[in-house]
Design a protein around this motif. Structure first.
Motif, PDB file in Angstrom:
ATOM      1  N   UNK A  17       0.841  -1.213   0.000  1.00  0.00           N
ATOM      2  CA  UNK A  17       0.000   0.000   0.000  1.00  0.00           C
ATOM      3  C   UNK A  17       0.868   1.252   0.000  1.00  0.00           C
ATOM      4  N   UNK A  18       1.949   1.198   0.776  1.00  0.00           N
ATOM      5  CA  UNK A  18       2.841   2.342   0.879  1.00  0.00           C
ATOM      6  C   UNK A  18       3.515   2.612  -0.459  1.00  0.00           C
ATOM      7  N   UNK A  45       0.364   5.835  10.033  1.00  0.00           N
ATOM      8  CA  UNK A  45      -0.478   5.113  11.007  1.00  0.00           C
ATOM      9  C   UNK A  45      -0.389   5.699  12.405  1.00  0.00           C
ATOM     10  N   UNK A  46       0.840   6.120  12.758  1.00  0.00           N
ATOM     11  CA  UNK A  46       1.105   6.620  14.112  1.00  0.00           C
ATOM     12  C   UNK A  46       0.195   7.791  14.468  1.00  0.00           C
ATOM     13  N   UNK A  47      -0.212   8.553  13.443  1.00  0.00           N
ATOM     14  CA  UNK A  47      -0.969   9.782  13.692  1.00  0.00           C
ATOM     15  C   UNK A  47      -2.483   9.546  13.679  1.00  0.00           C
ATOM     16  N   UNK A  50      -6.874   3.969  16.205  1.00  0.00           N
ATOM     17  CA  UNK A  50      -6.771   2.542  15.878  1.00  0.00           C
ATOM     18  C   UNK A  50      -7.655   2.135  14.686  1.00  0.00           C
ATOM     19  N   UNK A  51      -8.925   2.554  14.710  1.00  0.00           N
ATOM     20  CA  UNK A  51      -9.856   2.065  13.693  1.00  0.00           C
ATOM     21  C   UNK A  51      -9.522   2.592  12.293  1.00  0.00           C
ATOM     22  N   UNK A  52      -8.754   3.674  12.211  1.00  0.00           N
ATOM     23  CA  UNK A  52      -8.438   4.258  10.892  1.00  0.00           C
ATOM     24  C   UNK A  52      -7.074   3.830  10.362  1.00  0.00           C
ATOM     25  N   UNK A  53      -6.323   3.113  11.204  1.00  0.00           N
ATOM     26  CA  UNK A  53      -4.958   2.727  10.809  1.00  0.00           C
ATOM     27  C   UNK A  53      -4.924   1.955   9.472  1.00  0.00           C
ATOM     28  N   UNK A  99       0.048  16.384  13.701  1.00  0.00           N
ATOM     29  CA  UNK A  99       1.513  16.419  13.769  1.00  0.00           C
ATOM     30  C   UNK A  99       2.172  15.725  12.575  1.00  0.00           C
ATOM     31  N   UNK A 100       1.360  15.210  11.651  1.00  0.00           N
ATOM     32  CA  UNK A 100       1.896  14.466  10.485  1.00  0.00           C
ATOM     33  C   UNK A 100       2.747  15.376   9.587  1.00  0.00           C
TER      34      UNK A 100
END
Ligand code: SAH
Length: 222
Positions: A17-18, A45-47, A50-53, A99-100
């Protein structure tokens, strides 16, 4: 670390995906190999909650706390490219959000000063960036429309919320030969991303692309 088969499959699908995302950025005008490398290295993902990762490498804006959004990767990469950052520069960012974008700027510039009107978001981003080992970002909870006077002038200014007009206070805090990238328009329609360059005290304005951002709102929220 040993991974189970299912963890390995998840990891492989994430990498795929990346890679697709990076190809998408390239196809849509992101030419800087330095920016593409940073976009690839940063784990979006870090930003996210959980459900949107699982959606983190989709080229779309996604919801974050306080009714705000994490910007679309393409727009983050393009805005960064338009900024034309050099390693020694000091950057002012208005609208820290998740913060992304801040994290990406921190990889390219000397110092990043970022202002967020929601206290919750500002503290969350500050803690996250600290956890990620970032030491060249300064976070402030406040009204970004006022800029960060004590630390001005800035080589570059990036506004990640839509302003109705070119923000005068921010123009004042832009250094000679400085550049500012800011979406201008209203929140219910497409907005125009503008590049404002300061040369011999005069402003040169260029229209870049159409974008959709949450509005720049006066004042701050506790
Ligand atoms: N670059 C961020 C985008 C966040 S959305 C990211 O990718 O996560 C824009 C952010 O601007 C929101 O968090 C919103 O609260 C903030 N914002 C809006 N008006 C502001 C103002 N006057 N001062 C500071 N931040 C502001």
């Amino acid at each position: 670390m040993d991974l189970t088969l299912s963890q390995m499959m998840t990891k492989r699908s994430e990498i795929k995906k990346k890679i697709n995302l990076i190809i998408d950025l390239q196809k849509n005008g992101v030419e800087s190999s330095e920016i593409l490398k940073v976009m690839e290295e940063v784990d979006r993902q870090i930003f996210l909650e959980e459900s949107l990762k699982p959606k983190s490498y989709e080229n779309i804006a996604l919801p974050i706390d306080c009714g705000q959004t994490i910007s679309q990767p393409l727009i983050v990469a393009l805005m960064t490219q338009y900024l034309d950052i050099k390693k020694e520069m000091r950057i002012l960012e208005i609208g820290t959000g998740s913060g992304y974008q801040t994290f990406i700027l921190s990889k390219l510039a000397r110092f990043v000063y970022t202002v967020e009107r929601h206290k919750f978001l500002s503290i969350k981003a500050y803690n996250l960036l600290k956890e990620l080992g970032v030491s060249n970002v300064f976070c402030k909870h406040g009204d970004g429309g006022l800029g960060w006077k004590d630390q001005a002038p800035f080589d570059r200014i990036i506004v990640t919320a839509c302003a109705q007009d070119i923000p005068g206070r921010l123009v004042e805090q832009l250094s000679e030969n400085g550049k500012m990238i800011v979406p201008i328009g209203d929140e219910h329609n497409d907005q125009i991303l503008k590049k404002i360059s300061k040369k011999e005290g005069k402003l040169i304005v260029h229209d870049l692309v159409n974008v959709r951002f949450v509005p720049l709102i006066e004042g701050k929220e506790n």
